[in-house]
Design an enzyme around this catalytic site. Sequence first.
Site, PDB file in Angstrom:
ATOM      1  N   THR A  12       2.307   5.272  11.478  1.00 15.43           N
ATOM      2  CA  THR A  12       2.495   6.727  11.517  1.00 15.43           C
ATOM      3  C   THR A  12       1.391   7.431  12.287  1.00 15.43           C
ATOM      4  OG1 THR A  12       3.711   6.740   9.448  1.00 15.43           O
ATOM      5  CG2 THR A  12       2.616   8.780  10.016  1.00 15.43           C
ATOM      6  N   ASP A  57       6.029  -0.220  13.894  1.00 16.26           N
ATOM      7  CA  ASP A  57       6.103   0.329  12.544  1.00 16.26           C
ATOM      8  C   ASP A  57       5.707  -0.854  11.660  1.00 16.26           C
ATOM      9  OD1 ASP A  57       7.099   0.863   9.923  1.00 16.26           O
ATOM     10  OD2 ASP A  57       8.382   2.411  10.772  1.00 16.26           O
ATOM     11  N   SER A  58       4.681  -0.689  10.834  1.00 19.47           N
ATOM     12  CA  SER A  58       4.146  -1.865  10.130  1.00 19.47           C
ATOM     13  C   SER A  58       5.118  -2.442   9.113  1.00 19.47           C
ATOM     14  CB  SER A  58       2.798  -1.555   9.485  1.00 19.47           C
ATOM     15  OG  SER A  58       2.953  -0.882   8.264  1.00 19.47           O
ATOM     16  N   THR A  89       0.725   2.389   7.239  1.00 20.40           N
ATOM     17  CA  THR A  89       0.287   2.301   5.842  1.00 20.40           C
ATOM     18  C   THR A  89       1.162   1.367   5.002  1.00 20.40           C
ATOM     19  OG1 THR A  89       1.598   4.217   5.168  1.00 20.40           O
ATOM     20  CG2 THR A  89      -0.661   4.646   5.876  1.00 20.40           C
ATOM     21  N   ASP A  90       2.413   1.119   5.454  1.00 18.51           N
ATOM     22  CA  ASP A  90       3.329   0.341   4.604  1.00 18.51           C
ATOM     23  C   ASP A  90       2.781  -1.055   4.282  1.00 18.51           C
ATOM     24  OD1 ASP A  90       5.112   2.404   4.503  1.00 18.51           O
ATOM     25  OD2 ASP A  90       6.460   1.605   6.047  1.00 18.51           O
ATOM     26  N   THR A 272      -0.206  -9.712 -13.596  1.00 23.04           N
ATOM     27  CA  THR A 272       0.436  -8.717 -14.454  1.00 23.04           C
ATOM     28  C   THR A 272       1.209  -7.687 -13.628  1.00 23.04           C
ATOM     29  OG1 THR A 272       0.087  -6.955 -16.068  1.00 23.04           O
ATOM     30  CG2 THR A 272      -1.714  -7.351 -14.528  1.00 23.04           C
ATOM     31  N   GLN A 273       2.290  -7.175 -14.202  1.00 17.65           N
ATOM     32  CA  GLN A 273       3.030  -6.091 -13.560  1.00 17.65           C
ATOM     33  C   GLN A 273       2.299  -4.756 -13.726  1.00 17.65           C
ATOM     34  OE1 GLN A 273       6.950  -5.884 -15.255  1.00 17.65           O
ATOM     35  NE2 GLN A 273       7.384  -8.015 -14.772  1.00 17.65           N
ATOM     36  N   CYS A 274       1.303  -4.723 -14.636  1.00 17.90           N
ATOM     37  CA  CYS A 274       0.618  -3.451 -14.906  1.00 17.90           C
ATOM     38  C   CYS A 274      -0.166  -3.015 -13.670  1.00 17.90           C
ATOM     39  CB  CYS A 274      -0.348  -3.591 -16.076  1.00 17.90           C
ATOM     40  SG  CYS A 274       0.483  -3.978 -17.606  1.00 17.90           S
TER      41      CYS A 274
HETATM   42  N1  ASP Z   1       6.339   3.049   8.342  1.00 16.51           N
HETATM   43  C1  ASP Z   1       4.992   3.425   8.718  1.00 16.51           C
HETATM   44  C2  ASP Z   1       4.224   2.167   9.016  1.00 16.51           C
HETATM   45  O1  ASP Z   1       3.810   1.497   8.107  1.00 16.51           O
HETATM   46  C3  ASP Z   1       4.356   4.194   7.609  1.00 16.51           C
HETATM   47  C4  ASP Z   1       2.948   4.646   7.875  1.00 16.51           C
HETATM   48  O2  ASP Z   1       2.263   4.243   8.780  1.00 16.51           O
HETATM   49  O3  ASP Z   1       2.463   5.484   7.081  1.00 16.51           O
HETATM   50  O4  ASP Z   1       4.023   1.826  10.165  1.00 16.51           O
END
Ligand code: ASP
Length: 341
Positions: A12, A57-58, A89-90, A272-274
């Site tokens: 992004t 796009d990651s 961020t993904d 753990t799922q927590c």
């Molecule tokens: N879909 C985007 C990515 O991971 C989301 C992001 O960067 O915030 O490339």
Amino acid sequence: MSRLLILYTGGTIGMRPSPAGYVPGDGFAERLATQLAAHGGQALPAYRLVEMTPAIDSANLEPETWNRLVEVLARHWADHDGVVILHGTDTLAYTASALSFMLGALDKPVVLTGAQIPLGQPRSDAPGNLALAMQSAAHPAAPREVCLAFHDRLLRGNRARKVDSLALAAFDSPNAPWLGRAGIELQLETASALPAGRPDFKPAAFESGRVALLHCHPGLSHRLVASLLEDPELQGLVLLSYGAGNPPGLSGGLIACLERATARGMAIVNLTQCHRGSVRQGTYASGATLKDAGVIAGQDLTPEAALTKLQVLLGRGLHGAALREAMATPLRGEMTAPAAD
Ligand code: ASP
């Protein structure tokens, strides 16, 4: 003045709006320079930009990308004082974890960052995240390790998780203290620093289908579990069990499947799922059976760290007992060491 390598992979942070939603955009070098100049860039460290092509796009990232990143780092390492990697961020937490296991000990900081709103858009968090990543990577007291800088937080890369899909404070390390926080001043935590050393730039032989994650839930069927665990390609499994590490019984079916898989040499790691906390396999009878089945207590590992650690170790040729031993041992500060029995 310190000179940084900025490695742009996509995400992004560099995307542009399109009728179909955000897409990787062109002209990133110019846009980066313009935005940095508009946000106090003169006071930031000098940098050289390397762009990975195509920018992605990651969400589409494959482990082979980690080899490409390591190769670029190897080529430019000697000429820079620190590295900033711009990433979507993904899968940011996966890449931060994978790089920490691939590179091992570091003698310079590697700081990953990204943004929730693209560079140049109103209220973009990119300039702030970039400045934090650049200042951290150039700071003489910065941790010599793979870190993740986001929204005023500097986190250990292999402890970080994306914890919010919409907020700008999108990352946290629920089971580890932050390595730094940025207020008026950048405060770095040096007490938990990892030992420094020469990085390992060897690639890993990644193959898809060797690891998987099984999230336990009421109604999970024995048939599905059996078909997953009997897959001949599968060599590592992350089991997300309940609470302190308790699996559902499935009338004995789950344990029998896990036992057969570990006997075949599979490394099975129980987490753990927590959101926060650690597994204690002996607390309840249901969890104690896992230990007997050869399942490794993953302590407070994140699922991202467990999956990438398995992938990197398998890709570096570890199998059977050696793989299980390495999965139970902290390698790069990714987990709290198990208490002695
Ligand atoms: N879909 C985007 C990515 O991971 C989301 C992001 O960067 O915030 O490339």
